[in-house]
Design a protein around this motif. Structure first.
Motif, PDB file in Angstrom:
ATOM      1  N   LEU A 133       0.860  -1.175   0.000  1.00  0.00           N
ATOM      2  CA  LEU A 133       0.000   0.000   0.000  1.00  0.00           C
ATOM      3  C   LEU A 133       0.900   1.230   0.000  1.00  0.00           C
ATOM      4  O   LEU A 133       2.034   1.182   0.476  1.00  0.00           O
ATOM      5  CB  LEU A 133      -0.878   0.017   1.259  1.00  0.00           C
ATOM      6  CG  LEU A 133      -1.829  -1.166   1.436  1.00  0.00           C
ATOM      7  CD1 LEU A 133      -2.546  -1.078   2.780  1.00  0.00           C
ATOM      8  CD2 LEU A 133      -2.828  -1.222   0.294  1.00  0.00           C
ATOM      9  N   ASN A 134       0.389   2.348  -0.524  1.00  0.00           N
ATOM     10  CA  ASN A 134       1.236   3.536  -0.540  1.00  0.00           C
ATOM     11  C   ASN A 134       1.378   4.106   0.872  1.00  0.00           C
ATOM     12  O   ASN A 134       0.565   3.812   1.763  1.00  0.00           O
ATOM     13  CB  ASN A 134       0.743   4.558  -1.568  1.00  0.00           C
ATOM     14  CG  ASN A 134      -0.528   5.267  -1.149  1.00  0.00           C
ATOM     15  OD1 ASN A 134      -0.635   5.782  -0.041  1.00  0.00           O
ATOM     16  ND2 ASN A 134      -1.497   5.306  -2.049  1.00  0.00           N
ATOM     17  N   ARG A 174       0.783   6.892   2.325  1.00  0.00           N
ATOM     18  CA  ARG A 174      -0.350   7.640   2.896  1.00  0.00           C
ATOM     19  C   ARG A 174      -1.452   6.688   3.381  1.00  0.00           C
ATOM     20  O   ARG A 174      -2.010   6.888   4.465  1.00  0.00           O
ATOM     21  CB  ARG A 174      -0.901   8.643   1.891  1.00  0.00           C
ATOM     22  CG  ARG A 174      -1.957   9.544   2.512  1.00  0.00           C
ATOM     23  CD  ARG A 174      -2.308  10.725   1.623  1.00  0.00           C
ATOM     24  NE  ARG A 174      -3.325  11.536   2.236  1.00  0.00           N
ATOM     25  CZ  ARG A 174      -3.113  12.526   3.089  1.00  0.00           C
ATOM     26  NH1 ARG A 174      -1.871  12.846   3.417  1.00  0.00           N
ATOM     27  NH2 ARG A 174      -4.112  13.210   3.606  1.00  0.00           N
ATOM     28  N   GLU A 175      -1.751   5.658   2.598  1.00  0.00           N
ATOM     29  CA  GLU A 175      -2.772   4.690   3.008  1.00  0.00           C
ATOM     30  C   GLU A 175      -2.382   4.038   4.344  1.00  0.00           C
ATOM     31  O   GLU A 175      -3.219   3.864   5.235  1.00  0.00           O
ATOM     32  CB  GLU A 175      -2.934   3.583   1.956  1.00  0.00           C
ATOM     33  CG  GLU A 175      -3.584   4.022   0.663  1.00  0.00           C
ATOM     34  CD  GLU A 175      -3.569   2.913  -0.376  1.00  0.00           C
ATOM     35  OE1 GLU A 175      -4.669   2.454  -0.742  1.00  0.00           O
ATOM     36  OE2 GLU A 175      -2.455   2.500  -0.802  1.00  0.00           O
ATOM     37  N   LYS A 207      -4.202   4.376   8.072  1.00  0.00           N
ATOM     38  CA  LYS A 207      -4.638   3.175   8.807  1.00  0.00           C
ATOM     39  C   LYS A 207      -4.005   3.129  10.189  1.00  0.00           C
ATOM     40  O   LYS A 207      -4.667   2.802  11.179  1.00  0.00           O
ATOM     41  CB  LYS A 207      -4.261   1.901   8.041  1.00  0.00           C
ATOM     42  CG  LYS A 207      -5.159   1.578   6.874  1.00  0.00           C
ATOM     43  CD  LYS A 207      -4.672   0.295   6.209  1.00  0.00           C
ATOM     44  CE  LYS A 207      -5.453  -0.056   4.987  1.00  0.00           C
ATOM     45  NZ  LYS A 207      -6.713  -0.736   5.274  1.00  0.00           N
ATOM     46  N   ALA A 220       3.792  10.717   3.760  1.00  0.00           N
ATOM     47  CA  ALA A 220       2.323  10.759   3.739  1.00  0.00           C
ATOM     48  C   ALA A 220       1.782  12.166   4.006  1.00  0.00           C
ATOM     49  O   ALA A 220       0.602  12.423   3.789  1.00  0.00           O
ATOM     50  CB  ALA A 220       1.774   9.795   4.785  1.00  0.00           C
TER      51      ALA A 220
END
Length: 169
Positions: free
Chosen positions: A74-75, A77-78, A82, A111
């Motif tokens: 996942l990038n 930021r994701e 989370k 992020a």
């Protein structure tokens, strides 16, 4: 079991990261954390475009390829979103605080988010005798549990169990 015994049996939240390498320019590629209830979360991190450092030696240790990160990660930021959602207000403990906090800092910088949790060294929770027993206890657990090392989800489970064993002996 009374409240004091219950608290003693509950391990602290633990965090562990795997990275692209060991030195300057390295960045996080996997983050795992185990909460106080032992629920484990783990995420592969797709490197940001500006994250170019890669160590073949590190890859041999953690076994995570750049291709795996591109396909399954996942990038940043994701993952930061989370983590903030799951960890807001918590303190997580690391047995490699200087590395892990630096890599989390790099993740949150990328992020462009504020980290909503803290990371401390697990040593803050241990007395001198417990700190001296930490390494050997952890090594014994790796042998006993026979799980793959240097993957964040496995590492946090072993670190929580290490904490319980050194503090309850």
């Amino acid at each position: 079991m009374d409240k004091t015994q219950e608290d003693a049996a509950q391990p602290p939240a633990i965090i562990d990261l795997e990275a692209s390498g060991f030195g300057r320019g390295s960045y996080p590629i996997e983050v795992g954390f185990a909460l106080e209830d032992r629920q484990v979360h783990s995420f592969l991190i797709r490197p940001a475009q500006s994250w170019t450092h890669w160590s073949e030696e590190a890859e041999k240790i953690h076994g995570i390829s750049r291709a795996q990160l591109q396909e399954h990660g996942l990038n940043p930021r994701e993952i930061a979103l989370k983590m903030n959602e799951l960890l807001a207000g918590k303190t997580l403990y690391s047995d490699a605080w200087s590395f892990d906090s630096s890599w989390i800092g790099r993740l949150f910088d990328e992020a462009e988010l504020i980290q909503r949790f803290r990371i401390e060294t697990v040593n803050k929770l241990l007395n001198e005798a417990q700190m001296e027993a930490w390494h050997d206890t952890k090594q014994h657990l790796w042998d006993e549990l026979n799980v793959g090392r240097h993957r964040a989800a496995n590492d946090v489970k072993v670190l929580q169990e290490t904490f319980l064993r050194v503090t309850q002996s």
